[in-house]
Design a protein around this motif. Structure first.
Motif, PDB file in Angstrom:
ATOM      1  N   THR A  86      70.249  77.869  35.190  1.00  0.00           N
ATOM      2  CA  THR A  86      70.835  77.539  36.485  1.00  0.00           C
ATOM      3  C   THR A  86      70.554  76.085  36.845  1.00  0.00           C
ATOM      4  O   THR A  86      71.391  75.397  37.422  1.00  0.00           O
ATOM      5  CB  THR A  86      70.233  78.422  37.596  1.00  0.00           C
ATOM      6  OG1 THR A  86      69.589  79.527  37.010  1.00  0.00           O
ATOM      7  CG2 THR A  86      71.293  78.881  38.543  1.00  0.00           C
ATOM      8  N   SER A 131      75.536  83.763  26.651  1.00  0.00           N
ATOM      9  CA  SER A 131      75.898  84.676  27.744  1.00  0.00           C
ATOM     10  C   SER A 131      75.971  83.925  29.069  1.00  0.00           C
ATOM     11  O   SER A 131      76.834  84.196  29.893  1.00  0.00           O
ATOM     12  CB  SER A 131      74.886  85.805  27.832  1.00  0.00           C
ATOM     13  OG  SER A 131      73.603  85.294  28.055  1.00  0.00           O
ATOM     14  N   PHE A 132      75.092  82.944  29.260  1.00  0.00           N
ATOM     15  CA  PHE A 132      75.146  82.184  30.498  1.00  0.00           C
ATOM     16  C   PHE A 132      76.448  81.383  30.556  1.00  0.00           C
ATOM     17  O   PHE A 132      77.118  81.336  31.583  1.00  0.00           O
ATOM     18  CB  PHE A 132      73.950  81.233  30.621  1.00  0.00           C
ATOM     19  CG  PHE A 132      73.841  80.588  31.962  1.00  0.00           C
ATOM     20  CD1 PHE A 132      73.093  81.189  32.952  1.00  0.00           C
ATOM     21  CD2 PHE A 132      74.520  79.423  32.260  1.00  0.00           C
ATOM     22  CE1 PHE A 132      73.013  80.628  34.212  1.00  0.00           C
ATOM     23  CE2 PHE A 132      74.451  78.862  33.520  1.00  0.00           C
ATOM     24  CZ  PHE A 132      73.693  79.461  34.496  1.00  0.00           C
ATOM     25  N   LYS A 161      83.312  76.751  35.007  1.00  0.00           N
ATOM     26  CA  LYS A 161      82.710  75.490  35.424  1.00  0.00           C
ATOM     27  C   LYS A 161      82.333  74.602  34.251  1.00  0.00           C
ATOM     28  O   LYS A 161      81.974  73.453  34.441  1.00  0.00           O
ATOM     29  CB  LYS A 161      81.429  75.775  36.224  1.00  0.00           C
ATOM     30  CG  LYS A 161      81.694  76.375  37.584  1.00  0.00           C
ATOM     31  CD  LYS A 161      80.405  76.431  38.359  1.00  0.00           C
ATOM     32  CE  LYS A 161      80.669  76.901  39.779  1.00  0.00           C
ATOM     33  NZ  LYS A 161      79.421  77.076  40.508  1.00  0.00           N
ATOM     34  N   ASP A 221      65.369  77.291  34.409  1.00  0.00           N
ATOM     35  CA  ASP A 221      66.325  78.119  33.693  1.00  0.00           C
ATOM     36  C   ASP A 221      67.666  77.410  33.571  1.00  0.00           C
ATOM     37  O   ASP A 221      67.826  76.280  34.014  1.00  0.00           O
ATOM     38  CB  ASP A 221      66.484  79.451  34.429  1.00  0.00           C
ATOM     39  CG  ASP A 221      65.298  80.346  34.170  1.00  0.00           C
ATOM     40  OD1 ASP A 221      65.387  81.200  33.304  1.00  0.00           O
ATOM     41  OD2 ASP A 221      64.258  80.147  34.839  1.00  0.00           O
ATOM     42  N   TYR A 241      77.615  91.508  27.754  1.00  0.00           N
ATOM     43  CA  TYR A 241      76.910  90.472  28.514  1.00  0.00           C
ATOM     44  C   TYR A 241      76.746  89.200  27.706  1.00  0.00           C
ATOM     45  O   TYR A 241      76.553  88.128  28.268  1.00  0.00           O
ATOM     46  CB  TYR A 241      75.531  90.990  28.954  1.00  0.00           C
ATOM     47  CG  TYR A 241      74.858  90.088  29.944  1.00  0.00           C
ATOM     48  CD1 TYR A 241      75.147  90.181  31.298  1.00  0.00           C
ATOM     49  CD2 TYR A 241      73.948  89.123  29.536  1.00  0.00           C
ATOM     50  CE1 TYR A 241      74.555  89.346  32.212  1.00  0.00           C
ATOM     51  CE2 TYR A 241      73.347  88.287  30.442  1.00  0.00           C
ATOM     52  CZ  TYR A 241      73.647  88.403  31.785  1.00  0.00           C
ATOM     53  OH  TYR A 241      73.057  87.564  32.681  1.00  0.00           O
ATOM     54  N   GLU A 299      79.270  82.122  29.133  1.00  0.00           N
ATOM     55  CA  GLU A 299      80.422  83.003  29.341  1.00  0.00           C
ATOM     56  C   GLU A 299      80.558  83.421  30.804  1.00  0.00           C
ATOM     57  O   GLU A 299      81.657  83.613  31.301  1.00  0.00           O
ATOM     58  CB  GLU A 299      80.319  84.231  28.439  1.00  0.00           C
ATOM     59  CG  GLU A 299      80.632  83.873  26.997  1.00  0.00           C
ATOM     60  CD  GLU A 299      80.664  85.069  26.079  1.00  0.00           C
ATOM     61  OE1 GLU A 299      80.064  86.092  26.436  1.00  0.00           O
ATOM     62  OE2 GLU A 299      81.289  84.966  25.011  1.00  0.00           O
ATOM     63  N   ASN A 300      79.428  83.524  31.495  1.00  0.00           N
ATOM     64  CA  ASN A 300      79.481  83.868  32.911  1.00  0.00           C
ATOM     65  C   ASN A 300      79.936  82.703  33.773  1.00  0.00           C
ATOM     66  O   ASN A 300      80.288  82.884  34.929  1.00  0.00           O
ATOM     67  CB  ASN A 300      78.112  84.359  33.383  1.00  0.00           C
ATOM     68  CG  ASN A 300      78.005  85.858  33.296  1.00  0.00           C
ATOM     69  OD1 ASN A 300      78.774  86.570  33.912  1.00  0.00           O
ATOM     70  ND2 ASN A 300      77.082  86.323  32.501  1.00  0.00           N
ATOM     71  N   ASN A 301      79.858  81.491  33.240  1.00  0.00           N
ATOM     72  CA  ASN A 301      80.204  80.315  34.031  1.00  0.00           C
ATOM     73  C   ASN A 301      81.273  79.475  33.329  1.00  0.00           C
ATOM     74  O   ASN A 301      81.315  78.257  33.489  1.00  0.00           O
ATOM     75  CB  ASN A 301      78.956  79.472  34.305  1.00  0.00           C
ATOM     76  CG  ASN A 301      78.010  80.195  35.245  1.00  0.00           C
ATOM     77  OD1 ASN A 301      78.222  80.237  36.441  1.00  0.00           O
ATOM     78  ND2 ASN A 301      76.988  80.812  34.678  1.00  0.00           N
ATOM     79  N   ALA A 302      82.120  80.154  32.553  1.00  0.00           N
ATOM     80  CA  ALA A 302      83.109  79.441  31.754  1.00  0.00           C
ATOM     81  C   ALA A 302      84.110  78.685  32.613  1.00  0.00           C
ATOM     82  O   ALA A 302      84.768  77.765  32.143  1.00  0.00           O
ATOM     83  CB  ALA A 302      83.828  80.412  30.829  1.00  0.00           C
TER      84      ALA A 302
END
Lengths: 344, 442
Positions: free
Chosen positions: A230, A249-250, A257, A228, A321, A252-255
């Motif tokens: 991750t 969406s992934f 990094k 995935d 999300y 945006e959750n880890n923006a």
């Protein structure tokens, strides 16, 4: 006494194996891992909003795997809904029909953006489809001839790009994301660089021309990620100059990094994807077995709940999300098609 | 007669004061031993190093998961929000579908001094509260409708992003729009911490809640119950079947080609990749027998098949280790073959059998691959009441959480690994205790 014990054992054994096809009282869903987070949010909220129905079960397992299980047949032991990050293929519809699943309803839930990102510490990155094609294709055109890709550094592809070794972490071939990447970036880049014309001159078959355009180099500079996002994130943390492919969406959750690249000068965001300015996006779907509507409690309600503006509208939890909502008219059309019972 | 043999060497021995030492390679042999000890110690040190690294990385990331940020503030259960038109007497559904997150948001906004018409401010306040207040407040109100219109001090979950920020897992030095929590929210967070309204509590939810898309409310409840059901099924089925099979093979079966073939097959099955058992389970239990998908029962049956070879091999080894003298003595005293096995051999082999079973169970507890195909790698929110209900397992939950995008799931993944490790340690300690308790030496 002994014979009694034996009969008892036989009874238990037969009870265990025969006729346990019990009626199910919750919706059973499987499929795409891209749709999974959205389906989870809807399933959870559905369970909370309708206390009469149990929370639907959402399995992961990929678009292809989900559709295969979905097409196993009709009955409570089979799936009700398959999530898909691409439209169902004709071969899959045929397989479904062969197993008795003749009536399938398609529901489009919105769009998903695919973004390219590097480590947050890097300079701003501007990509074009042709840059990615020249960096990642197996063969490119040099002096009018197709040769194995000689580029080793991004700066050799485009002098505006950083002077670093090419390293790209792209989704593996089993992912629905890969198809979008192939079409929207590699095939587009193939055309833009003029490589397509050279390939056309060499190969007559149109399918083969396309396959040559989207063939990715196998010398280790482009790495297929079968896990995935991750895993892609971990690869980029280890190789700061690497380029990874993520869902919007992934990202945006880890923006904090990641640094996202613009494609053809457009910054990916819910707005630019919804308007169609940002080129790399795809629709997300789920497929409903019509024969199960009215049989499995909550199935109809779940689909109606999912397609309501409270879930997939512009100001909904799914949009929050990272889902890119479809335009108003399109959402209305999706709801109408489901209520009318339109089948594929 | 015997006196004739006076040794002539006696004389010579007495003469030479220092006998010539034969080279028996003493130094070389000592060196070899020292070298071997060194290798052994290096091997252990290497193993310990990696064990330490594993534990360190898991514990350092995961210990925070056992605490959860909660907000404790006075909440006004306003009739205006919950039941505007006072319909609850005639329509109880009204209390179920009321907009409870707004109740929590208004309460927090009041504490923080955000005006009621400040829409952006209210949205930011909303972003600090977990959506799970909807069910929490609903359950409170449905259980006791009299609290409508009163103000109660309530403790509820903070949003996962706020929790991550409070625990220092979000880098606050990056640009504001690149992180999930705004400067304004960080300021409010600090105010709440100073006033004591925001604090960390022991995370009971981690053990009792089902899966959730909201990290702050996600728990291992379904996974723990599912794993428990599966372990019970595996124990109940594989112990008697495995022990019966091995007793027959070891004590009663004739030794011929056929039993040799069976033995080879059992040893082979023990090494078959576990995903193969998943395929078998899907074909036999779900598609043929019609058991429900995702049910712990099917998972338990698949894991039983997987554990059986391990248990059979361990049991046969334990039976073999019982000295033949015990059997001969029992038979000699007139015991039947059956009595010999059940009264004498089996009790002596018990510690070995139990150890093998527990190790087999521990192995089954950590499996995900066979569960993938029978639909147990899934999002399941409701705690399963029976083994026929859908459920997941501990390692499956770890896998699912590891793939989540939200930052708050990182600590939960490691926290879940710690819980699984504790289960495994308990089982292995149990194996050692049982062995100590029953072990007998000859």
């Amino acid at each position: 006494m002994k014979s009694l014990k034996l009969t008892l054992a036989a009874l238990v054994a037969s009870a265990a194996f025969a006729g346990v096809a019990v009626a199910r009282d919750q919706v059973q869903i499987a499929g795409s891992s891209t749709v999974l987070p959205y389906a989870k949010i809807v399933a959870e909220t559905f369970g909370e909003t309708f206390p009469d129905f149990k929370t639907p079960i959402v399995e992961s397992g990929g678009t292809g795997g989900g559709l295969k299980e979905f097409c196993k047949g009709v009955g409570p032991e089979t799936l009700d809904i398959a999530n898909a990050s691409r439209a169902m293929k004709d071969s899959e519809i045929e397989a479904c029909k062969a197993a008795g699943v003749t009536e399938i309803q398609e529901v489009k839930i919105g769009y998903d953006g695919i973004v390219f990102a590097t480590d947050a510490g890097n300079a701003d990155l501007k990509l074009e489809p042709k840059d990615l094609y020249l960096a990642l294709a197996a063969e490119i055109v040099v002096d009018g001839k197709l040769v194995a890709n000689p580029n080793k550094k991004w700066s050799e592809v485009n002098k505006d790009l950083p002077d670093a070794e090419i390293a790209a972490y792209i989704p593996g071939e089993k992912h629905g994301t890969r198809e979008v990447f192939d079409e929207k970036m590699l095939a587009a880049g193939c055309k833009a660089t003029g490589a397509l014309d050279v390939i056309k001159a060499a190969v007559a078959d149109e399918k083969e021309q396309h396959a040559k355009c989207i063939a990715v180099r196998k010398d280790g500079l482009a790495v297929d990620i079968d896990g995935d996002y991750t895993e892609t994130l971990a690869r980029i943390a280890a190789n700061k100059t690497g380029l990874g492919v993520f869902g919007l969406s992934f990202y945006e959750n880890n923006a904090d990094k990641l640094k996202v690249a613009t494609v053809s000068g457009i910054v990916p965001s819910t707005e630019t994807i919804a308007s169609g300015e940002y080129p790399v996006s795809r629709p997300l779907f789920f497929y409903v077995k019509k024969a199960h509507l009215g049989v499995i409690p909550g199935l109809k309600e779940y689909v109606e709940f999912f397609t309501s503006d409270d879930m997939i509208g512009p100001d909904s939890p799914l949009a929050e999300y990272g889902l890119v909502p479809a335009p108003d008219a399109e959402r209305e059309e999706v709801r109408k098609a489901f209520v009318d019972g339109k089948i594929m | 007669m015997s006196q004739v043999s006076t040794s002539p060497s006696m004389a010579t021995l007495g003469v030479s004061a220092k006998p010539e030492r034969r080279d028996i390679g003493l130094r070389r042999r000592y060196a070899a031993e020292r070298r071997f000890r060194l290798f052994g110690m290096a091997a252990i040190a290497f193993g310990l190093l990696f064990l330490f690294l594993l534990l360190f990385s898991v514990v350092s990331k995961g210990y925070t998961a056992f605490q959860q940020s909660m907000i404790t503030i006075p909440v006004e259960f306003s009739e205006q929000v919950i039941d505007k038109n006072n319909e609850r007497a005639t329509n109880p559904q009204k209390l179920v579908s009321a907009n409870y997150p707004v109740v929590a948001r208004n309460a927090l906004a009041k504490v923080l001094g955000v005006a009621e018409d400040d829409r952006a401010g209210l949205k930011a306040v909303n972003g600090m509260i977990s959506d799970s207040v909807r069910t929490q407040f609903r359950d409170m109100v449905v259980a006791n409708p009299a609290i409508i219109g009163t103000t109660q001090t309530v403790t509820f979950l903070a949003h996962g992003d706020l929790d991550s920020a409070f625990k220092g897992q979000i880098d606050l030095s990056v640009a504001e729009n690149n992180r999930k929590i705004s400067d304004k929210q960080v300021g409010w967070m600090n105010t709440l911490v100073e006033s004591g309204a925001l604090s960390k509590h022991f995370n009971t939810g981690l053990f009792v809640n089902g899966a959730s898309s909201r990290p702050e409310a996600a728990g291992l409840g379904v996974a723990v119950v599912g794993s428990l059901y599966m372990m019970l099924i595996v124990l109940v089925l594989s112990l008697p079947i495995g022990v019966a099979a091995s007793i027959y093979l070891e004590e009663f079966a004739p030794k011929n080609r056929f039993t040799d073939l069976i033995e080879v097959n059992i040893n082979n099955l023990a090494a078959v990749p576990s995903i193969v058992y998943g395929l078998l389970g899907l074909a036999v239990f779900v598609n043929f027998a019609g058991f429900p998908r995702s049910a712990a029962l099917v998972g338990g049956l698949v894991l039983t098949l997987m554990t059986l070879p391990t248990i059979i091999i361990a049991t046969r080894a334990a039976l073999k280790a019982v000295p033949p003298s015990i059997r001969s003595a029992a038979l000699g005293l007139g015991a039947s073959k059956m009595q010999t096995v059940f009264h004498h051999v089996l009790p002596l082999a018990m510690p070995g059998i139990l150890t093998g079973t527990i190790i087999g169970l521990a192995h089954a507890l950590g499996e995900t691959a066979p569960l993938l195909l029978i639909g147990m790698v899934a999002f399941v929110a409701d705690i399963p009441g029976t083994p026929l209900d859908p459920s997941t397992a501990l390692p499956v939950q770890i896998y699912m959480w590891a793939n989540e995008a939200e930052r708050a799931f990182v600590e939960r993944t490691s926290g879940a690994i710690m819980v699984l490790l504790i289960f495994l340690i308990l089982m292995n300690v149990g194996a050692i205790l049982l062995r100590r308790r029953f072990e007998r030496r000859w």
